[in-house]
Scaffold this motif. Structure first.
Motif, PDB file in Angstrom:
ATOM      1  N   PRO A 145       0.795  -1.233   0.000  1.00 36.71           N
ATOM      2  CA  PRO A 145       0.000   0.000   0.000  1.00 36.71           C
ATOM      3  C   PRO A 145       0.826   1.280   0.000  1.00 36.71           C
ATOM      4  CG  PRO A 145      -0.144  -1.141   2.122  1.00 36.71           C
ATOM      5  CD  PRO A 145       0.510  -2.077   1.176  1.00 36.71           C
ATOM      6  N   SER A 146       2.053   1.219   0.511  1.00 39.05           N
ATOM      7  CA  SER A 146       2.903   2.414   0.539  1.00 39.05           C
ATOM      8  C   SER A 146       3.566   2.690  -0.806  1.00 39.05           C
ATOM      9  CB  SER A 146       3.982   2.257   1.613  1.00 39.05           C
ATOM     10  OG  SER A 146       4.933   1.272   1.227  1.00 39.05           O
ATOM     11  N   GLY A 147       3.597   1.673  -1.688  1.00 43.56           N
ATOM     12  CA  GLY A 147       4.247   1.830  -2.984  1.00 43.56           C
ATOM     13  C   GLY A 147       5.757   1.840  -2.906  1.00 43.56           C
ATOM     14  N   GLU A 148       6.301   1.353  -1.793  1.00 46.01           N
ATOM     15  CA  GLU A 148       7.750   1.397  -1.592  1.00 46.01           C
ATOM     16  C   GLU A 148       8.487   0.307  -2.361  1.00 46.01           C
ATOM     17  OE1 GLU A 148      10.940   1.024   2.159  1.00 46.01           O
ATOM     18  OE2 GLU A 148       8.765   1.080   2.528  1.00 46.01           O
ATOM     19  N   PHE A 149       7.822  -0.828  -2.594  1.00 47.64           N
ATOM     20  CA  PHE A 149       8.522  -1.983  -3.134  1.00 47.64           C
ATOM     21  C   PHE A 149       8.086  -2.367  -4.553  1.00 47.64           C
ATOM     22  CE2 PHE A 149       8.288  -2.401   1.507  1.00 47.64           C
ATOM     23  CZ  PHE A 149       9.639  -2.478   1.820  1.00 47.64           C
ATOM     24  N   ILE A 150       6.795  -2.554  -4.777  1.00 41.95           N
ATOM     25  CA  ILE A 150       6.311  -3.086  -6.050  1.00 41.95           C
ATOM     26  C   ILE A 150       6.149  -1.968  -7.074  1.00 41.95           C
ATOM     27  CG2 ILE A 150       4.445  -4.324  -7.201  1.00 41.95           C
ATOM     28  CD1 ILE A 150       3.912  -5.810  -4.606  1.00 41.95           C
ATOM     29  N   ILE A 151       6.888  -2.090  -8.166  1.00 35.27           N
ATOM     30  CA  ILE A 151       6.852  -1.085  -9.235  1.00 35.27           C
ATOM     31  C   ILE A 151       5.693  -1.354 -10.183  1.00 35.27           C
ATOM     32  CG2 ILE A 151       8.141  -0.133 -11.190  1.00 35.27           C
ATOM     33  CD1 ILE A 151      10.709  -0.980  -9.634  1.00 35.27           C
ATOM     34  N   SER A 152       5.460  -2.616 -10.518  1.00 34.20           N
ATOM     35  CA  SER A 152       4.356  -2.976 -11.409  1.00 34.20           C
ATOM     36  C   SER A 152       3.998  -4.438 -11.211  1.00 34.20           C
ATOM     37  CB  SER A 152       4.726  -2.723 -12.882  1.00 34.20           C
ATOM     38  OG  SER A 152       5.822  -3.536 -13.272  1.00 34.20           O
ATOM     39  N   THR A 153       2.791  -4.784 -11.652  1.00 35.54           N
ATOM     40  CA  THR A 153       2.272  -6.148 -11.548  1.00 35.54           C
ATOM     41  C   THR A 153       1.782  -6.575 -12.923  1.00 35.54           C
ATOM     42  OG1 THR A 153       1.548  -5.704  -9.283  1.00 35.54           O
ATOM     43  CG2 THR A 153       0.612  -7.641 -10.371  1.00 35.54           C
ATOM     44  N   ARG A 154       2.066  -7.823 -13.281  1.00 33.45           N
ATOM     45  CA  ARG A 154       1.764  -8.266 -14.645  1.00 33.45           C
ATOM     46  C   ARG A 154       1.474  -9.772 -14.645  1.00 33.45           C
ATOM     47  NH1 ARG A 154       4.699  -6.326 -19.661  1.00 33.45           N
ATOM     48  NH2 ARG A 154       4.609  -7.962 -21.219  1.00 33.45           N
ATOM     49  N   ILE A 155       0.418 -10.156 -15.333  1.00 32.80           N
ATOM     50  CA  ILE A 155       0.120 -11.578 -15.528  1.00 32.80           C
ATOM     51  C   ILE A 155      -0.141 -11.804 -17.010  1.00 32.80           C
ATOM     52  CG2 ILE A 155      -1.285 -13.561 -14.881  1.00 32.80           C
ATOM     53  CD1 ILE A 155      -2.179 -12.055 -12.417  1.00 32.80           C
ATOM     54  N   ARG A 156       0.485 -12.804 -17.571  1.00 39.74           N
ATOM     55  CA  ARG A 156       0.251 -13.116 -18.979  1.00 39.74           C
ATOM     56  C   ARG A 156       0.000 -14.606 -19.130  1.00 39.74           C
ATOM     57  NH1 ARG A 156       3.537 -17.463 -20.459  1.00 39.74           N
ATOM     58  NH2 ARG A 156       5.756 -16.988 -20.363  1.00 39.74           N
ATOM     59  N   VAL A 157      -0.726 -14.945 -20.175  1.00 43.19           N
ATOM     60  CA  VAL A 157      -0.865 -16.343 -20.567  1.00 43.19           C
ATOM     61  C   VAL A 157      -0.555 -16.452 -22.053  1.00 43.19           C
ATOM     62  CG1 VAL A 157      -2.586 -16.884 -18.806  1.00 43.19           C
ATOM     63  CG2 VAL A 157      -3.336 -16.166 -21.091  1.00 43.19           C
ATOM     64  N   GLY A 158      -0.041 -17.606 -22.452  1.00 42.63           N
ATOM     65  CA  GLY A 158       0.158 -17.900 -23.862  1.00 42.63           C
ATOM     66  C   GLY A 158      -1.009 -18.728 -24.367  1.00 42.63           C
ATOM     67  N   ARG A 159      -1.442 -18.463 -25.584  1.00 44.45           N
ATOM     68  CA  ARG A 159      -2.508 -19.245 -26.192  1.00 44.45           C
ATOM     69  C   ARG A 159      -2.221 -19.426 -27.689  1.00 44.45           C
ATOM     70  NH1 ARG A 159      -3.502 -19.954 -21.585  1.00 44.45           N
ATOM     71  NH2 ARG A 159      -5.493 -19.744 -20.465  1.00 44.45           N
ATOM     72  N   ASN A 160      -2.510 -20.620 -28.179  1.00 46.28           N
ATOM     73  CA  ASN A 160      -2.505 -20.894 -29.612  1.00 46.28           C
ATOM     74  C   ASN A 160      -3.898 -21.343 -30.020  1.00 46.28           C
ATOM     75  OD1 ASN A 160       0.402 -20.650 -30.628  1.00 46.28           O
ATOM     76  ND2 ASN A 160       0.663 -21.901 -28.792  1.00 46.28           N
TER      77      ASN A 160
ATOM     78  N   GLY B 182       0.447 -26.334 -19.596  1.00 46.18           N
ATOM     79  CA  GLY B 182      -0.357 -26.315 -18.381  1.00 46.18           C
ATOM     80  C   GLY B 182      -1.197 -25.060 -18.343  1.00 46.18           C
ATOM     81  N   THR B 183      -0.937 -24.212 -17.370  1.00 48.72           N
ATOM     82  CA  THR B 183      -1.646 -22.931 -17.289  1.00 48.72           C
ATOM     83  C   THR B 183      -1.159 -21.951 -18.347  1.00 48.72           C
ATOM     84  OG1 THR B 183      -0.006 -22.061 -15.751  1.00 48.72           O
ATOM     85  CG2 THR B 183      -1.926 -23.164 -14.791  1.00 48.72           C
ATOM     86  N   ALA B 184       0.083 -22.130 -18.814  1.00 51.03           N
ATOM     87  CA  ALA B 184       0.744 -21.176 -19.719  1.00 51.03           C
ATOM     88  C   ALA B 184       0.761 -19.782 -19.103  1.00 51.03           C
ATOM     89  CB  ALA B 184       0.065 -21.142 -21.090  1.00 51.03           C
ATOM     90  N   MET B 185       0.745 -19.720 -17.775  1.00 50.73           N
ATOM     91  CA  MET B 185       0.625 -18.451 -17.060  1.00 50.73           C
ATOM     92  C   MET B 185       1.931 -18.072 -16.372  1.00 50.73           C
ATOM     93  SD  MET B 185      -1.944 -17.392 -13.900  1.00 50.73           S
ATOM     94  CE  MET B 185      -3.335 -16.975 -14.969  1.00 50.73           C
ATOM     95  N   ARG B 186       2.284 -16.797 -16.535  1.00 44.37           N
ATOM     96  CA  ARG B 186       3.386 -16.221 -15.770  1.00 44.37           C
ATOM     97  C   ARG B 186       2.854 -14.985 -15.053  1.00 44.37           C
ATOM     98  NH1 ARG B 186       7.658 -12.462 -16.049  1.00 44.37           N
ATOM     99  NH2 ARG B 186       9.462 -13.191 -14.855  1.00 44.37           N
ATOM    100  N   ALA B 187       2.785 -15.065 -13.727  1.00 45.42           N
ATOM    101  CA  ALA B 187       2.331 -13.950 -12.898  1.00 45.42           C
ATOM    102  C   ALA B 187       3.550 -13.357 -12.216  1.00 45.42           C
ATOM    103  CB  ALA B 187       1.318 -14.436 -11.868  1.00 45.42           C
ATOM    104  N   SER B 188       3.727 -12.047 -12.312  1.00 37.88           N
ATOM    105  CA  SER B 188       4.976 -11.465 -11.840  1.00 37.88           C
ATOM    106  C   SER B 188       4.787 -10.067 -11.257  1.00 37.88           C
ATOM    107  CB  SER B 188       5.986 -11.390 -12.993  1.00 37.88           C
ATOM    108  OG  SER B 188       5.523 -10.506 -14.000  1.00 37.88           O
TER     109      SER B 188
END
Length: 347
Positions: free
Chosen positions: A97-112, A258-264
């Motif tokens: 909540p203070s914004g001191e640590f996390i710069i951004s949040t991103r989740i992606r999945v691959g799909r064909n 599997g999930t083809a998901m990368r959450a970061s």
């Protein structure tokens, strides 16, 4: 995630002369052969997996080779894949909540898409057809998912460079992907769809036919996850994604099955960065560490890209829970000068 992570190549471990003789004359309906599947590994001895799939049929036709490689890499017995995007009962509060640590949040999945070859094998005409089909669906999205599509060839060099630096846009694949055939016909029939606020993005024609991305500045893992879930619900109704009940979603690189998901999260951890055991600590939390600019890059000013380490044998819900808990523990360790035991139950 490309198939290259610098370990001993699993292709050489599992490919025997007998298996080569058994598989070398086989060919999928899209013309994908054993030789094409392992070309990247033959070209690059520092590849970990050494293999790429040209289509869904690859995973069935060449299963005597691919399944042992996938089991070895993932530690999963390939007993079956279940998707679960529910967050019921999981923590959904703000991790920073203070914004001191996390710069951004991103989740992606691959799909064909099931009826097309994957980027390593797709022909020019089919690539154009796939792009047209996908763009028709994307440009029909509504609400917070509404946006516009830009073919790569239409972007100015300045815009392209800016978006690449901001991690919004992809560029030609690395040498491993190049050997696999992913970069053919660049940049034709590739592009980016994005909302005005750049919180929802779809890459068309990268390593997989689609990379579907939800992201935002700062923390807000639950909001990013829910946005992605909403988008996949809509897209999945109109696009037939390649998948099966055993391997989950089919991807060009087997590491993403599997999930083809990368959450970061892109997170600032200056104290922990000075500790030689940061990667080992993250591994014990089920997390992987990359540098500021992604795979094969270094941290800068204590900033790391932290994500789930496993995609196969887990659900999307599992990935969310593991990242939320792991990042919370890392922030607590950073705050307490790295003295916290990461196995502690109080966080």
């Amino acid at each position: 995630m490309s198939c290259s992570t610098g370990a001993a190549m699993l292709l050489h471990k599992h490919l025997t002369p007998e298996l080569t003789s058994r598989l070398e004359k086989l060919k999928t309906r899209n013309g994908w052969t054993l030789r094409k599947a392992m070309q990247s590994g033959l070209d690059h001895e520092d590849s970990q997996m050494g293999v790429y799939a040209g289509d869904s049929e690859t995973y069935a036709l060449f299963s005597p080779l691919l399944h042992p490689i996938i089991r070895d890499h993932s530690g999963c017995n390939l007993g079956g894949h279940t998707s679960d995007f529910s967050l019921d009962g999981l923590p959904q509060g703000d991790l920073d909540p203070s914004g001191e640590f996390i710069i951004s949040t991103r989740i992606r999945v691959g799909r064909n898409l099931a009826r097309y070859a994957f980027p390593p094998a797709i022909g020019a005409r089919a690539r154009a057809e796939l792009e047209a089909e996908v763009v028709q669906v994307l440009t029909g999205l509504k609400g917070e998912l509404a946006g516009e599509y830009h073919p790569l060839a239409s972007l100015s060099e300045a815009q392209r460079r800016t978006w690449v630096e901001q991690h919004v846009l992809f560029k030609p694949g690395d040498r491993f992907l190049d050997s696999a055939g992913v970069n053919r016909d660049w940049p034709r029939n590739r592009g980016i769809f994005h909302t005005p606020d750049l919180r929802f993005i779809v890459w068309v024609g990268e390593e997989d036919a689609l990379r579907i991305i939800s992201m935002q500045p700062g923390s807000g893992l639950a909001a990013v996850f829910r946005r992605l879930t909403s988008a996949l619900d809509v897209l999945g109704e109109q696009l037939d994604f390649a998948r099966d009940s055993r391997l989950g979603y089919h991807t060009a690189c087997p590491t993403n099955l599997g999930t083809a998901m990368r959450a970061s999260v892109l997170i600032r951890l200056p104290r922990l960065s000075r500790r030689p055991d940061l990667h080992a600590r993250c591994a014990r939390l089920g997390l992987a560490v990359r540098g500021l600019h992604g795979e094969h890059s270094d941290a800068e000013d204590g900033v790391h890209d932290i994500s789930n380490a496993v995609r196969l044998g887990v659900t999307e819900r599992d990935i969310y829970r593991q990242l939320w808990r792991g990042v919370r523990k890392l922030i607590a360790m950073e705050t307490r000068n790295g003295i916290l035991n990461e196995d502690s139950q109080d966080i």
